[in-house]
Design an enzyme around this catalytic site. Structure first.
Site, PDB file in Angstrom:
ATOM      1  N   GLU A 225      14.727   1.738 -16.614  1.00  0.00           N
ATOM      2  CA  GLU A 225      13.447   2.368 -16.260  1.00  0.00           C
ATOM      3  C   GLU A 225      13.463   2.947 -14.848  1.00  0.00           C
ATOM      4  OE1 GLU A 225      11.368   3.167 -18.418  1.00  0.00           O
ATOM      5  OE2 GLU A 225      12.105   1.911 -20.052  1.00  0.00           O
ATOM      6  N   ASP A 246      20.767  16.128 -21.081  1.00  0.00           N
ATOM      7  CA  ASP A 246      20.235  15.204 -20.071  1.00  0.00           C
ATOM      8  C   ASP A 246      20.451  15.761 -18.662  1.00  0.00           C
ATOM      9  OD1 ASP A 246      22.943  14.865 -19.802  1.00  0.00           O
ATOM     10  OD2 ASP A 246      22.901  12.676 -19.845  1.00  0.00           O
TER      11      ASP A 246
END
Ligand code: ZN
Ligand code: CA
Length: 304
Positions: A225, A246
């Site tokens: 995260e 990405d």
């Protein structure tokens, strides 16, 4: 036909009621669809980041960046009020993972060992609060809320049963609470000032001791995260379409997220690219078990 339907139902049910690894994509997509300022701001930051990467292809900061963190424990039951030791264990994990000091770096497949990065980022509990007073860097708030979801970011607001964050220019805010069917989620960097900036982690997935739950018991939910918080996408790209980008050159293009603990090579050439090594499923930005993740790449380091 009936059997197919039943099978589909079983698959769907299993998927929707098991713990979701990460809610960041869902939160980001929701904002992209509903907030024009956010959309423009996210595109702007992405363009600026990519320009910067082109100008600094072999970036090394030569300095360690230390990020002060405030951990907000929002609890209803005593089990949810996790111990200082459990919180500290998460900092040990972060400071190993972001410095490539994790011992399981030996499990990185040899083809990728050279690009596994010491990201030169460290984390510490804040020692000064927003008023200039000394602090442990941990706040504890009892709530009557049984469990929190992403909707409304209630854990981040004192008036909604959580606790307000500290100024996001000065601190990384991490909220620990009972998250409904979700391990964690994060805000993403944009030039739009997100009032809810920070990371949320379920109390059972923070740190690597205390009340943590297998197979997410090695503190890698926070590593993942905080990767998002520092501008990383999932290795399969943005959204859920698969074979996406990405924005990192040294992570192979992959079709789907991986769960559990695959063995190398997993899904070679799945996106019709010349990629015999397959998915980089041991990357912190995939969905594998904590014990099976062990690396960020040099490209991800540059982006962060
Ligand atoms: Zn994620
Ligand atoms: Ca890539």
């Amino acid at each position: 036909m009936k059997q197919t339907l039943l099978l589909l139902l079983v698959v769907f049910t299993t998927h929707s009621f098991s713990q979701q690894r990460c809610g960041t994509t869902e939160r980001t997509e929701h904002l992209l669809q509903n907030n024009k300022d956010f959309t423009i701001a996210k595109q702007k930051v992405n363009t600026e980041t990519q320009k910067w990467i082109e100008k600094n292809p072999n970036f090394s900061s030569k300095t360690i960046i230390t990020i002060p963190v405030v951990v907000h424990v929002v609890y209803k039951t005593t089990v949810q009020n996790i111990s200082v030791n459990q919180i500290m264990s998460q900092f040990d994990v972060l400071n190993r993972d972001f410095r490539k000091l994790n011992i399981d770096t030996i499990n990185t497949p040899s083809v990728w060992k050279q690009i596994a990065a010491d990201c030169e980022i460290e984390f510490c509990l804040a020692t000064t609060d927003p008023n200039g007073n000394s602090t442990t860097g941990i706040t504890r708030t009892q709530t009557s809320t049984t469990s929190f979801g992403m909707q409304g970011d209630d854990m981040k607001s004192t008036s909604d049963g959580g606790v307000d964050g500290w100024p996001s220019d000065d601190y990384l805010n991490i909220w620990i609470c009972n998250l409904d069917n979700l391990l964690g989620y994060s805000t993403v960097p944009t030039s739009w000032n997100d009032p809810d900036d920070g990371v949320v982690i379920g109390y059972q997935y923070f740190g690597d001791m205390g009340v943590v739950q297998y197979p997410y018991n090695k503190g890698r939910t926070a590593t993942h995260e905080i990767g998002h918080w520092l501008n990383l996408e999932h290795v399969w790209g943005t959204g859920w379409s698969g074979c996406g980008d990405d924005y990192v050159n040294d992570t192979p293009t992959q079709e789907y997220e991986n769960y559990g603990c695959p063995s190398f090579p997993e899904a070679p050439n799945s996106c019709n690219t010349n990629n015999p090594n397959g998915d980089m499923f041991m990357n912190y930005m995939d969905y594998t078990n904590d014990a099976c993740m062990n690396m960020f790449t040099l490209g991800q380091k540059t982006r962060m």
